[in-house]
Enzyme design. Sequence first.
Site, mmCIF file in Angstrom:
data_model
loop_
_atom_site.group_PDB
_atom_site.id
_atom_site.type_symbol
_atom_site.label_atom_id
_atom_site.label_comp_id
_atom_site.label_asym_id
_atom_site.label_seq_id
_atom_site.Cartn_x
_atom_site.Cartn_y
_atom_site.Cartn_z
ATOM 1 N NE ARG A 112 -4.298 -1.919 1.470
ATOM 2 C CZ ARG A 112 -4.302 -2.674 2.375
ATOM 3 N NH1 ARG A 112 -3.556 -2.918 3.485
ATOM 4 N NH2 ARG A 112 -4.912 -3.856 2.379
ATOM 5 C CE LYS A 134 -0.175 14.400 -14.391
ATOM 6 N NZ LYS A 134 -0.217 14.656 -15.808
ATOM 7 C CD GLU A 176 7.313 16.689 -22.870
ATOM 8 O OE1 GLU A 176 6.537 17.484 -22.492
ATOM 9 O OE2 GLU A 176 6.995 15.553 -23.017
ATOM 10 C CE LYS A 214 5.897 17.989 -13.974
ATOM 11 N NZ LYS A 214 5.885 16.634 -14.725
ATOM 12 C CD GLU A 224 -3.239 16.905 -15.428
ATOM 13 O OE1 GLU A 224 -2.128 16.468 -15.457
ATOM 14 O OE2 GLU A 224 -4.117 16.370 -16.440
ATOM 15 N NE ARG A 228 1.221 17.494 -12.776
ATOM 16 C CZ ARG A 228 1.741 16.493 -11.884
ATOM 17 N NH1 ARG A 228 1.303 16.590 -10.659
ATOM 18 N NH2 ARG A 228 2.724 15.750 -12.373
ATOM 19 C CG ASN A 232 -1.241 16.973 -20.686
ATOM 20 O OD1 ASN A 232 -0.618 16.356 -21.089
ATOM 21 N ND2 ASN A 232 -2.172 17.091 -19.560
ATOM 22 C CG HIS A 235 1.477 16.466 -24.259
ATOM 23 N ND1 HIS A 235 2.326 17.696 -24.167
ATOM 24 C CD2 HIS A 235 2.266 15.659 -23.801
ATOM 25 C CE1 HIS A 235 3.415 17.648 -23.664
ATOM 26 N NE2 HIS A 235 3.418 16.120 -23.370
ATOM 27 C CG HIS A 239 -1.201 12.181 -26.545
ATOM 28 N ND1 HIS A 239 -1.906 12.678 -25.441
ATOM 29 C CD2 HIS A 239 0.020 11.809 -26.043
ATOM 30 C CE1 HIS A 239 -0.950 12.857 -24.451
ATOM 31 N NE2 HIS A 239 0.261 12.224 -24.817
ATOM 32 C CG HIS A 252 6.087 11.723 -25.510
ATOM 33 N ND1 HIS A 252 4.648 11.879 -25.816
ATOM 34 C CD2 HIS A 252 6.120 12.837 -24.448
ATOM 35 C CE1 HIS A 252 4.011 12.621 -24.946
ATOM 36 N NE2 HIS A 252 4.884 13.410 -24.380
HETATM 37 P P1 NAD Z 1 12.889 6.304 -21.800
HETATM 38 O O1 NAD Z 1 12.745 6.324 -20.428
HETATM 39 O O2 NAD Z 1 12.419 5.298 -22.708
HETATM 40 O O3 NAD Z 1 14.457 6.744 -22.104
HETATM 41 C C1 NAD Z 1 14.714 6.921 -23.230
HETATM 42 C C2 NAD Z 1 16.041 6.001 -23.950
HETATM 43 O O4 NAD Z 1 17.109 6.441 -23.468
HETATM 44 C C3 NAD Z 1 15.957 4.419 -23.338
HETATM 45 O O5 NAD Z 1 16.385 3.848 -24.359
HETATM 46 C C4 NAD Z 1 16.993 4.588 -22.406
HETATM 47 O O6 NAD Z 1 17.295 3.229 -21.670
HETATM 48 C C5 NAD Z 1 17.962 5.619 -22.754
HETATM 49 N N1 NAD Z 1 18.466 6.130 -21.548
HETATM 50 C C6 NAD Z 1 18.420 6.636 -20.303
HETATM 51 N N2 NAD Z 1 19.094 7.281 -19.728
HETATM 52 C C7 NAD Z 1 20.334 7.549 -20.719
HETATM 53 C C8 NAD Z 1 21.665 7.995 -20.608
HETATM 54 N N3 NAD Z 1 21.972 8.706 -19.554
HETATM 55 N N4 NAD Z 1 22.221 7.689 -21.858
HETATM 56 C C9 NAD Z 1 22.038 7.013 -22.750
HETATM 57 N N5 NAD Z 1 20.830 6.560 -23.007
HETATM 58 C C10 NAD Z 1 19.709 6.611 -21.991
HETATM 59 O O7 NAD Z 1 12.368 7.836 -22.329
HETATM 60 P P2 NAD Z 1 12.029 9.240 -21.651
HETATM 61 O O8 NAD Z 1 11.910 10.153 -22.821
HETATM 62 O O9 NAD Z 1 13.045 9.428 -20.662
HETATM 63 O O10 NAD Z 1 10.780 8.946 -20.777
HETATM 64 C C11 NAD Z 1 9.639 9.032 -21.499
HETATM 65 C C12 NAD Z 1 8.320 8.380 -20.600
HETATM 66 O O11 NAD Z 1 8.236 9.320 -19.516
HETATM 67 C C13 NAD Z 1 7.194 7.927 -21.161
HETATM 68 O O12 NAD Z 1 6.607 6.809 -20.683
HETATM 69 C C14 NAD Z 1 6.069 9.093 -20.672
HETATM 70 O O13 NAD Z 1 4.764 8.665 -20.340
HETATM 71 C C15 NAD Z 1 7.029 9.573 -19.326
HETATM 72 N N6 NAD Z 1 6.621 10.657 -18.795
HETATM 73 C C16 NAD Z 1 6.180 10.864 -17.583
HETATM 74 C C17 NAD Z 1 5.909 12.061 -17.125
HETATM 75 C C18 NAD Z 1 5.386 12.326 -15.673
HETATM 76 O O14 NAD Z 1 5.134 13.451 -15.177
HETATM 77 N N7 NAD Z 1 5.537 11.154 -14.844
HETATM 78 C C19 NAD Z 1 6.162 13.286 -17.964
HETATM 79 C C20 NAD Z 1 6.626 13.061 -19.125
HETATM 80 C C21 NAD Z 1 6.911 11.871 -19.558
HETATM 81 N N1 GLY Z 2 3.950 15.900 -17.823
HETATM 82 C C1 GLY Z 2 2.784 16.478 -17.311
HETATM 83 C C2 GLY Z 2 2.552 16.272 -15.729
HETATM 84 O O1 GLY Z 2 3.426 15.994 -15.132
HETATM 85 O O2 GLY Z 2 1.715 16.914 -15.361
#
Ligand code: NAD
Ligand code: GLY
Length: 349
Positions: A112, A134, A176, A214, A224, A228, A232, A235, A239, A252
């Site tokens: 939990r 998130k 972003e 942020k 949100e 917040r 997006n 987006h 999307h 993305h």
């Molecule tokens: P990712 O985590 O897939 O990383 C991209 C690639 O880079 C992967 O292959 C990873 O292994 C590689 N990588 C990571 N660090 C590295 C480094 N230092 N050197 C070389 N390669 C490296 O993608 P991302 O763009 O980091 O994140 C995208 C994800 O984040 C999505 O799933 C999205 O939904 C999520 N997201 C979440 C929020 C939130 O608020 N929680 C906001 C934006 C995006």
């Molecule tokens: N990436 C959008 C949020 O964190 O709200």
Amino acid sequence: MTVNIPLKQVVDNSYDISIDALPSLYFDTKVAIVTNPTVSKLHLKFLLSRVSAKELHVIVVPDGEEYKNQTSIDIILESMFEHRFNRKSMLIAFGGGVIGDMTGYASSIYQRGIDFIQIPTTLLSQVDASVGGKTGMNNKYGKNLIGAFHQPKAVYIDSYFLTTLPSREFGAGIAEIVKMAVTFNKGFFEFLERADLKDSEVLQDCIKQAVQTKASVVAKDEKEHGIRAALNYGHTFGHVIENETKYKKYLHGEAVAIGIVMANETSLKMGFMDLKTVDRIKKLLEKYNLPTKYNILDIENFYETFYLDKKSSDTKITFILALGLGNVKITDECDKKLIISVLNKFGNK
Ligand code: NAD
Ligand code: GLY
């Protein structure tokens, strides 16, 4: 009869985000670092030189958005059960946004809810995904449809990790950053126009400004319920582009960059933004080699796909539109004809 449970309470979820060289960290509890093979190969040795704990484990899940699913969550949870983690145990997310979101989600449901910290290693996760709590995973119905708000106890952002990041991934993070600057911080936008992010001090300053922007939005609206959602921006269109191109052609952030251009064309038509600002934003995206053009093959189908967006209802589509630089409007009152005329600018070339 009615029994009332008085549960009104103020919970302090505050935490610090360190934007600096990773300090040495010791945890007097069981800890697991969650990472993937790519990040592990490049940086785990360094991390292990900085992090120690009463008992330290490493959990490796496969790399990629396609593995942001229940199978990977089960790998994390099962390892925690096998090592007899308790409610005082802790996870460390060590990777990009995929690892961060899944580690946060696993920690939100293990017994939990236990603590976790974020050590993000992509630009996107340093400026966006690691901040704000998130967490979640994908399923066959769509992206991030399962999850929880679960704030980390701390975030450690060390730009050293970015030295190994592929340039397209770097650009995806910039999209972003531009999103946050356009919608909430005009001064930051002007900084980005002048900035040379190859300079490590300038990059550090950029990350700091993005995180501050942020953090200020999250502080106003943690879960949100309102403002917040403005994060997006770009987006809603992005999307649909990801969906149409089956998540294969664009990262993305790249789809978001095109989405920002489309949203700005909408702002222009609505009288919310002048042509000069539309062009300035496009030029900034192009400075970081982000795509700004897209050829929509079926405009009606593109429009219908907006309804799959989490912010939209069955009958209304929510758009996030920038009002010039540094201001933003969330609206579900855009006329279909107007949106179609925007989409036509991107169609059938
Ligand atoms: P990712 O985590 O897939 O990383 C991209 C690639 O880079 C992967 O292959 C990873 O292994 C590689 N990588 C990571 N660090 C590295 C480094 N230092 N050197 C070389 N390669 C490296 O993608 P991302 O763009 O980091 O994140 C995208 C994800 O984040 C999505 O799933 C999205 O939904 C999520 N997201 C979440 C929020 C939130 O608020 N929680 C906001 C934006 C995006
Ligand atoms: N990436 C959008 C949020 O964190 O709200």
